[in-house]
Enzyme design. Structure first.
Site, mmCIF file in Angstrom:
data_model
loop_
_atom_site.group_PDB
_atom_site.id
_atom_site.type_symbol
_atom_site.label_atom_id
_atom_site.label_comp_id
_atom_site.label_asym_id
_atom_site.label_seq_id
_atom_site.Cartn_x
_atom_site.Cartn_y
_atom_site.Cartn_z
ATOM 1 N N TRP A 354 24.454 -43.463 27.274
ATOM 2 C CA TRP A 354 23.293 -42.813 27.895
ATOM 3 C C TRP A 354 22.517 -42.006 26.869
ATOM 4 C CZ3 TRP A 354 23.886 -37.522 30.711
ATOM 5 C CH2 TRP A 354 24.732 -36.692 29.986
ATOM 6 N N ASP A 355 22.856 -42.150 25.582
ATOM 7 C CA ASP A 355 22.263 -41.296 24.554
ATOM 8 C C ASP A 355 20.745 -41.433 24.467
ATOM 9 O OD1 ASP A 355 24.769 -40.344 22.462
ATOM 10 O OD2 ASP A 355 25.148 -41.931 23.886
ATOM 11 N N GLU A 493 33.215 -35.595 31.510
ATOM 12 C CA GLU A 493 34.147 -36.608 30.997
ATOM 13 C C GLU A 493 35.612 -36.167 30.993
ATOM 14 O OE1 GLU A 493 31.734 -39.671 28.219
ATOM 15 O OE2 GLU A 493 32.560 -37.935 27.163
ATOM 16 N N LYS A 613 34.361 -30.540 28.952
ATOM 17 C CA LYS A 613 34.153 -31.003 27.577
ATOM 18 C C LYS A 613 32.774 -30.606 27.079
ATOM 19 C CE LYS A 613 33.837 -35.338 24.910
ATOM 20 N NZ LYS A 613 33.913 -36.811 24.994
ATOM 21 N N GLN A 614 31.783 -30.723 27.962
ATOM 22 C CA GLN A 614 30.394 -30.466 27.586
ATOM 23 C C GLN A 614 29.626 -30.097 28.845
ATOM 24 O OE1 GLN A 614 28.386 -34.282 26.541
ATOM 25 N NE2 GLN A 614 30.279 -35.248 27.216
#
Length: 799
Positions: A354-355, A493, A613-614
């Site tokens: 998805w970057d 994630e 995680k983020q």
């Protein structure tokens, strides 16, 4: 180091893989890692050449299971050039290796302005002579099929000869990522070599399953001296040109190697080998190639101008350099997506995630033709996404979390935890929010460019099929009076299921649900805005009817967003999870960015804890302005005040390990509006992610393209509040003390080179002279119109 160069002093074997990634040269069609020309793959070095979109699929046995992976293929090493001294008696010394004969005065310089990598050093040949080596390489930005290496040799102390072996090496595998070493990594077959007198060798091969033909031709010439001998030596998997050249003290000898690369995917060629031979034989010498290459880079830099003072500006320029090497105007001619790790290494197997969500907003305002091509890559794979949705029992299009050549799901079923050595189930394919990212990019691209032709055709089809998927994924809960989306994984994630649950996935991920509601709302808006004839065509092609649209509207207003303790819940049940002793884990492990691996190695699981995680819920503040986000929640029947959002930000900030390079960007972006004093810490984290390899060895496997482009967009949109909507440029700058002065150029609605400069409390907009219509600029307290040829300086609110 100047603002346009990155220099590395001394030879450090432990740093080679990082340097090779950061010194990669590319042109959007292919890229070559910055490995030493004489090196071969091993523990220290990892030469690699990758063509955009050149994938191959292999079977492997992992943990007793047969698995299939598709990889971006490491192609034959065109860079290979080694050398050794020969003495008067005809004896030859060992081939030079920096790992054996440690060089002196060793320096590598990456020139961002001209797109070259130079290497200068000397090494001692026995006890009586020093040999100086000066090398410069390029991957041509004007002609995307050419690359070149210039090597200059100078001897000090005595006369003699130097033997040079210039080769195309087909004995390569995908060996850049060590944790993949138990997988099948040999992708090339049918390797053939040959020679074309008097100075050219060639190699051709095919990928084993995708059957892509690859051909390289290398021309090696000498200036300054006539060779003592020159021979072309094709072998089984290596094409070699070996030369012996006389060396006199203080008289340099120059060896030029020019290479052409073609694949069977290339248009307008008869066959790859014929095209490569013809191109290399017609190519001019190195000095001419360098001039045209530097000229092409000069044009790119003009179109992507950015001015940020200090070290931050240097890093941003490096990030822009690597973004343009992966996604250049040449990419607009290809059928490729956004590889998460660029064309710089083999991590994630070169897959597309998805970057693009972090990349296209920058490209939209500089290289919109590239954005359109990247969205077209998604549209071409719409049939596969629709097939995947149908197999899952849903309508619309379900895009894969990882994709490659044909759009099928490429996310591996297992992943290795290097800390424990165990192979574990990989459930990241449940990140269906990739579809929302695609829809968001369609909308953003069309708002920035005014490309209604794309919006009404390919863009509309993408939006409608993704909206249909979300509407069909939502189930109605009569007890709550709300729609729910179950069994997904969010951007975090770490969390891929509930503790002890047999079923993977989570329910009502806030980011997933809110973005799904946004997609449904935009799709409905688009249907209303379409010309009647186009709306009828779409209804006929998709089978849409008014009843389905009524459901879309209902779902878009009643999707559930969970809350706990007065803040947005990352997902249903998040607030019931245990709290982690963050201080204890930092004390015991130091770097806990990959907290999931640490806990699994301890026999625990991150699914038990409030640990991310983020950014996950906070990603909403990255995609939408405060006003837009509040309106989205109002549409869903919730109140999102500034205080609730601020408390939500604080809540997750204390519970995030920042195990992704994207995390710093999002947190810096969000905090610039909520806690400006704390924002720069996360901005710096994003800037240093690859340069300092903060993830601990991952950059050597390929740069983090989303993070690099995201830092550029942080300046372009995050700090300026720049938005393109309602046929205007909307600006709401947030000056940070650490970055109170910066500027950049934009391409917007036919205007090339719009200058945006922020200096403390003033904003200056310059529109170049043209025959285009004036630009409307909207600030929080006023709107102005700037005509072509005019400059407008505005005092910011509070200034």
């Amino acid at each position: 180091m100047s603002e346009w160069t990155w220099e590395y002093e001394g030879y450090e074997p432990a740093a080679e893989r990082l340097r090779e990634a950061l010194c990669t040269l590319g042109n959007g069609y292919f890229a070559t890692r910055g490995a030493a020309p004489e090196s071969r793959a091993g523990l220290v070095h990892c030469p690699g050449t990758y063509v955009a979109g050149c994938y191959n699929r292999l079977q492997s046995t992992v943990a007793g299971r047969d698995v299939e992976n598709e990889d971006l293929v490491n192609l034959p090493n065109w860079l290979r050039l080694r050398f050794r001294s020969r003495r008067a008696d005809g004896s030859a010394g060992p081939w030079f290796s920096p790992d054996v004969s440690r060089p002196v005065d060793y320096r590598q310089t990456l020139d961002l302005c001209r797109g070259t990598l130079t290497r200068r050093f000397r090494y001692r040949d026995g006890e009586d002579a020093l040999v100086g080596v000066d090398q410069c390489r390029l991957v041509h930005m004007a002609d995307p099929h050419l690359a070149a290496l210039r090597s200059e040799f100078t001897v000090e102390g005595r006369s003699g000869e130097i033997e040079v072996e210039s080769a195309i090496d087909g004995e390569v595998i995908n060996g850049n990522v060590r944790r993949y070493r138990s997988l099948n990594r040999s992708h090339l077959t049918q390797v053939q070599t040959g020679a074309a007198d008097p100075d050219t060798v060639w190699l051709r091969c095919r990928t084993s399953s995708s059957d892509i033909g690859v051909a390289m031709a290398a021309r090696t010439t000498i200036s300054g001296q006539l060779p003592v001998s020159s021979g072309l030596h094709p072998a089984r998997r290596r094409a070699v040109h070996r030369l012996v050249i006389p060396l006199a003290p203080g008289r340099p000898v120059v060896v030029e190697k020019t290479v052409a690369l073609h694949t069977s995917h290339d248009p307008a060629i008869s066959n790859p080998l014929g095209a490569a031979l013809d191109r290399v034989q017609r190519a001019p010498g190195f000095s001419s190639l360098l001039a045209s290459h530097a000229g092409a880079w000069e044009q790119l830099w003009r179109r992507a101008e950015i001015h940020v003072p200090g070290e931050a500006g240097r890093v941003l320029r490096l990030h822009l350099f690597h973004a343009l090497q992966t996604l250049s105007p040449h990419t607009a001619e290809l059928d490729v997506g956004v590889p998460a790790r660029g064309l710089h290494g083999e991590a994630y197997r070169g897959h597309v995630f998805w970057d693009e969500l972090f990349v296209l907003p920058y490209l939209n305002l500089h290289f919109p033709e590239v954005s359109r091509a990247l969205l077209t890559y998604r549209h071409r794979r719409l049939p596969e996404a629709r097939r995947a949705a149908a197999e899952a029992g849903r309508g619309g299009a379900m895009y894969p979390w990882q994709s490659g050549s044909d759009g099928r799901e490429e996310t591996p079923e297992l992943h290795l935890n290097p800390r424990s050595g165990r192979w574990l189930p990989d459930r990241s394919r449940l990140q269906h929010h990739v579809g929302s990212a695609i829809a968001y990019n369609v909308w953003q691209y069309c708002e920035a460019t005014g490309d209604t032709e794309f919006l009404h055709t390919k863009g509309a089809e993408l939006l409608l099929h993704i909206a249909r998927f979300w509407a069909d994924s939502a189930s109605y809960d009569s007890g709550l009076g709300r729609y729910r989306i179950r069994g997904v994984v969010g951007p975090d994630e770490y969390h891929d299921g509930y503790p002890g649950a047999a079923r993977p996935g989570l329910d009502d991920n806030a980011y997933t649900n809110v973005t799904a509601a946004w997609v449904l709302g935009r799709a409905l808006d688009l249907v209303r805005r379409l010309p009647a004839w186009r709306r009828q065509e779409l209804f006929e092609r998709t089978g849409l009817d008014s009843g389905e649209l009524q459901k879309w509207d209902d779902v878009s207003r009643r999707l559930r967003v969970p809350f706990h303790q007065g803040v947005i819940s990352q997902f249903e049940g998040y607030g019931d999870l245990a709290e982690l002793d963050w201080a204890d884990y930092r004390k015991r492990y130091g770097n806990i960015r990959r907290l999931d691996r640490i806990l699994e190695a301890e026999g625990d699981t991150v699914n038990r804890y409030q640990a991310s995680k983020q950014a996950d819920a906070l990603m909403l503040g990255y995609l939408f302005s405060p006003a837009e986000l509040a309106e989205l929640f109002r549409r869903l029947g919730y109140e999102l005040t500034d205080e609730i959002w601020r408390e939500t930000v604080d809540h997750y900030l204390r519970r995030t390990s920042h195990g992704s390079t994207l995390s710093g960007i999002v947190h810096g972006w969000v905090l610039a509006r909520v806690h400006p004093a704390d924002a720069w810490t996360y901005c710096q984290d994003a800037l240093e992610g690859d340069v300092a390899d903060l993830q601990g060895g991952t950059t050597g496997e390929g740069i983090h393209l989303g993070a690099m482009a995201g830092t550029l967009d942080l300046v372009q949109r995050g700090l300026t509040g720049l938005d393109t909507r309602e046929d205007a440029l909307w600006l709401d700058p947030v000056p940070l003390p650490e970055l109170s002065e910066y500027g950049f150029s934009l391409r917007y609605r036919g205007h090339w080179g719009i200058g945006v400069r922020l200096h403390h409390e003033h904003l200056r907009i310059t529109v170049p002279a043209s025959e285009e219509t004036p630009i409307r600029v909207v600030l929080p307290d006023r709107a102005v119109t700037v005509a072509p040829g005019e400059t407008c300086t505005l005092k910011l609110p509070g200034g």
